[in-house]
Write a protein that holds these residues in place. Structure first.
Motif, PDB file in Angstrom:
ATOM      1  N   TYR A  98      18.678 -10.234  -6.017  1.00  0.00           N
ATOM      2  CA  TYR A  98      17.319 -10.253  -6.969  1.00  0.00           C
ATOM      3  C   TYR A  98      16.237 -11.278  -6.187  1.00  0.00           C
ATOM      4  O   TYR A  98      15.149 -11.085  -6.174  1.00  0.00           O
ATOM      5  CB  TYR A  98      17.603 -10.833  -8.148  1.00  0.00           C
ATOM      6  CG  TYR A  98      16.510 -10.813  -9.281  1.00  0.00           C
ATOM      7  CD1 TYR A  98      16.106  -9.618  -9.802  1.00  0.00           C
ATOM      8  CD2 TYR A  98      15.743 -11.996  -9.187  1.00  0.00           C
ATOM      9  CE1 TYR A  98      14.966  -9.735 -10.848  1.00  0.00           C
ATOM     10  CE2 TYR A  98      14.664 -11.991 -10.293  1.00  0.00           C
ATOM     11  CZ  TYR A  98      14.254 -11.055 -10.907  1.00  0.00           C
ATOM     12  OH  TYR A  98      13.200 -11.307 -11.827  1.00  0.00           O
ATOM     13  N   ALA A  99      16.879 -12.120  -5.842  1.00  0.00           N
ATOM     14  CA  ALA A  99      16.064 -13.545  -5.119  1.00  0.00           C
ATOM     15  C   ALA A  99      15.452 -12.913  -4.011  1.00  0.00           C
ATOM     16  O   ALA A  99      13.998 -13.276  -3.688  1.00  0.00           O
ATOM     17  CB  ALA A  99      17.053 -14.881  -4.732  1.00  0.00           C
ATOM     18  N   MET A 100      16.181 -12.333  -3.107  1.00  0.00           N
ATOM     19  CA  MET A 100      15.646 -11.427  -1.904  1.00  0.00           C
ATOM     20  C   MET A 100      14.484 -10.612  -2.107  1.00  0.00           C
ATOM     21  O   MET A 100      13.607 -10.625  -1.528  1.00  0.00           O
ATOM     22  CB  MET A 100      16.658 -11.090  -1.209  1.00  0.00           C
ATOM     23  CG  MET A 100      16.627 -10.421   0.304  1.00  0.00           C
ATOM     24  SD  MET A 100      17.816  -9.752   0.789  1.00  0.00           S
ATOM     25  CE  MET A 100      17.504  -7.851   0.632  1.00  0.00           C
ATOM     26  N   ASP A 101      14.560  -9.661  -3.230  1.00  0.00           N
ATOM     27  CA  ASP A 101      13.602  -8.756  -3.303  1.00  0.00           C
ATOM     28  C   ASP A 101      12.439  -9.226  -3.966  1.00  0.00           C
ATOM     29  O   ASP A 101      11.498  -9.072  -3.682  1.00  0.00           O
ATOM     30  CB  ASP A 101      14.247  -7.844  -4.313  1.00  0.00           C
ATOM     31  CG  ASP A 101      15.393  -6.692  -3.791  1.00  0.00           C
ATOM     32  OD1 ASP A 101      15.268  -6.621  -2.312  1.00  0.00           O
ATOM     33  OD2 ASP A 101      16.145  -5.924  -4.201  1.00  0.00           O
ATOM     34  N   THR A 102      12.447 -10.390  -5.048  1.00  0.00           N
ATOM     35  CA  THR A 102      11.510 -10.718  -5.921  1.00  0.00           C
ATOM     36  C   THR A 102      10.929 -11.985  -5.468  1.00  0.00           C
ATOM     37  O   THR A 102       9.882 -12.740  -5.765  1.00  0.00           O
ATOM     38  CB  THR A 102      12.031 -10.728  -7.276  1.00  0.00           C
ATOM     39  OG1 THR A 102      12.991 -11.876  -7.443  1.00  0.00           O
ATOM     40  CG2 THR A 102      12.543  -9.564  -7.618  1.00  0.00           C
ATOM     41  N   GLY A 114       4.897 -13.251  13.861  1.00  0.00           N
ATOM     42  CA  GLY A 114       3.657 -14.231  14.120  1.00  0.00           C
ATOM     43  C   GLY A 114       2.855 -14.044  15.209  1.00  0.00           C
ATOM     44  O   GLY A 114       1.803 -14.277  15.473  1.00  0.00           O
ATOM     45  N   ARG A 115       3.717 -13.416  16.153  1.00  0.00           N
ATOM     46  CA  ARG A 115       3.266 -13.402  17.583  1.00  0.00           C
ATOM     47  C   ARG A 115       2.818 -11.775  18.003  1.00  0.00           C
ATOM     48  O   ARG A 115       2.871 -11.697  19.181  1.00  0.00           O
ATOM     49  CB  ARG A 115       3.730 -14.269  18.607  1.00  0.00           C
ATOM     50  CG  ARG A 115       3.201 -15.669  19.064  1.00  0.00           C
ATOM     51  CD  ARG A 115       3.924 -16.338  19.890  1.00  0.00           C
ATOM     52  NE  ARG A 115       4.750 -17.257  19.086  1.00  0.00           N
ATOM     53  CZ  ARG A 115       5.865 -18.032  19.393  1.00  0.00           C
ATOM     54  NH1 ARG A 115       6.223 -17.880  20.831  1.00  0.00           N
ATOM     55  NH2 ARG A 115       6.513 -18.834  18.588  1.00  0.00           N
ATOM     56  N   ALA A 118      12.504 -12.417   5.269  1.00  0.00           N
ATOM     57  CA  ALA A 118      12.807 -13.798   5.511  1.00  0.00           C
ATOM     58  C   ALA A 118      11.554 -14.429   5.839  1.00  0.00           C
ATOM     59  O   ALA A 118      11.492 -15.723   5.381  1.00  0.00           O
ATOM     60  CB  ALA A 118      13.673 -14.097   6.912  1.00  0.00           C
ATOM     61  N   GLU A 119      10.564 -14.086   6.169  1.00  0.00           N
ATOM     62  CA  GLU A 119       9.318 -14.567   6.416  1.00  0.00           C
ATOM     63  C   GLU A 119       8.199 -14.250   5.299  1.00  0.00           C
ATOM     64  O   GLU A 119       6.840 -14.336   5.787  1.00  0.00           O
ATOM     65  CB  GLU A 119       8.817 -14.418   7.753  1.00  0.00           C
ATOM     66  CG  GLU A 119       9.474 -15.358   8.937  1.00  0.00           C
ATOM     67  CD  GLU A 119       8.876 -15.013  10.193  1.00  0.00           C
ATOM     68  OE1 GLU A 119       7.813 -15.282  10.455  1.00  0.00           O
ATOM     69  OE2 GLU A 119       9.788 -14.496  11.188  1.00  0.00           O
ATOM     70  N   PRO A 176       2.917 -12.432   3.314  1.00  0.00           N
ATOM     71  CA  PRO A 176       3.213 -11.879   1.764  1.00  0.00           C
ATOM     72  C   PRO A 176       2.553 -10.477   1.699  1.00  0.00           C
ATOM     73  O   PRO A 176       3.472  -9.500   1.088  1.00  0.00           O
ATOM     74  CB  PRO A 176       2.512 -12.859   0.749  1.00  0.00           C
ATOM     75  CG  PRO A 176       1.347 -13.619   1.698  1.00  0.00           C
ATOM     76  CD  PRO A 176       1.964 -13.652   3.057  1.00  0.00           C
ATOM     77  N   GLU A 177       1.493 -10.255   2.169  1.00  0.00           N
ATOM     78  CA  GLU A 177       1.077  -8.853   2.331  1.00  0.00           C
ATOM     79  C   GLU A 177       2.224  -7.882   3.052  1.00  0.00           C
ATOM     80  O   GLU A 177       2.321  -6.835   2.504  1.00  0.00           O
ATOM     81  CB  GLU A 177      -0.351  -8.544   3.008  1.00  0.00           C
ATOM     82  CG  GLU A 177      -1.414  -9.335   2.122  1.00  0.00           C
ATOM     83  CD  GLU A 177      -1.719  -8.945   1.036  1.00  0.00           C
ATOM     84  OE1 GLU A 177      -1.617  -7.432   0.682  1.00  0.00           O
ATOM     85  OE2 GLU A 177      -1.757  -9.546  -0.193  1.00  0.00           O
TER      86      GLU A 177
END
Lengths: 208, 208
Positions: A170-174, B35-36, B112-113, B118-119
């Motif tokens: 849940y933490a990973m997805d949201t 990022g690169r 992970a990043e 976010p987009e």
């Protein structure tokens, strides 16, 4: 702030110094990453001397493990407890509270970078996670197995992992930690059925 | 190798070029990180011109999403299938096979990043994971709900996530993907009980 409330840095001893060092190593690793963690950096941030670190630990990784260990919650059940569902939710809430801490962030970095730091990752599991109960919900499940409420043979590694796995997923997805309502869903819909309790099935549900 | 088998680079068209570009972006992101990632780097590695990338995609992130999407497995059940347990194990095996791919590695970096991208993370879920079935095991569970074998009300978001959650957790803890025996345990001990099937309980097991 009086002197009584905050003794001079050079005079800190015992628990107080230890607490400062643990906070320092967690802050340091969050900022520099595992690869660049040094005794010097920890000592500077804690406002102490490197020598006082070497008196107790042999490496910055050892300081880090100590800090993670000290802050790791220990799942407990009061001996007379008779609320399986509530105790399971409480156990997962302990996990969620821990996930918000700098200690969990540091543990997460170790796991994420295990390829670069295999010894450290192994030590994290063997010296922190396992001695502290292995998995959240496992201590509770064992308590109710001893009380005869759960068949102990159902408490397998997979079953002991269901709660943690769903919380992490849940933490990973949201990118949020589950709230209490979500924890209750995890317990009711996944953990309890796996130990033979529920799910509540309407009569219409077909059998296999 | 004849010319027929491997046409000159400048003459590649259509699917062949697309395949090369997708492989290139996945290799590029594995090496340089999110990022690169640049159009230039992808084009160079694919042995094509930047202009041919811009003809189809507006940014290196779009190329990456396209590659991840193209390689994402689609969980399927044959319409007449009548092997719930076997189909669940097969669905999780698809997930495990995918986890070994460069595509999964790239998707893992995005998750992970996500704070930095976010987009991209949102697009990964909305444009890849969701259209491809949402969760492994969900397509199978819905199939058997339609057949009346599972109460559809039991197929909640938590329950649809049990298989994936346990596979990811196992990979996180052991740094290995689960083998077929472990997948069978996950299905038997966690997924099936959550939809009201099992666990097999000896008579001695106490009721709640």
């Amino acid at each position: 702030m009086t002197e009584h409330e905050r003794p001079a840095r050079t005079r800190r001893r015992g628990e107080e110094l230890l607490t400062a060092i643990r906070a320092a190593v967690l802050a340091e690793v969050a900022e520099t990453g595992l690869g660049r963690l040094t005794m010097e950096g920890i000592a500077k941030r804690a406002g102490t001397a490197k020598t006082s670190l070497y008196r107790r630990w042999s490496s910055p990784q050892e300081v880090l493990l100590d800090a993670i260990h000290a802050e790791h919650p220990q799942e407990t059940v009061s001996p007379g407890s008779d609320d399986l569902r509530g105790d399971l939710i409480r156990a997962l809430r302990q996990l969620v509270d821990w996930m918000r801490s700098p200690s969990a962030e540091a543990a997460g970095s170790i796991v994420a970078e295990r390829v670069r730091h295999p010894e450290l990752a192994r030590a994290l599991y063997e010296r922190v996670f396992e001695p502290r109960g292995g998995r959240f919900t496992l201590t509770v499940l064992r308590h109710y197995a001893e009380q005869g409420r759960i068949d102990p043979r159902l408490i397998t590694p997979v079953v002991a992992d269901i709660g943690e796995a769903l919380v992490f997923k849940y933490a990973m997805d949201t990118h949020q930690v589950p709230d209490d309502a979500k924890l209750a869903e995890i317990v009711d819909q996944a953990v309890l059925p796996a130990v033979g309790i529920g799910p509540d099935r309407p009569e219409s549900a077909a059998k296999p």
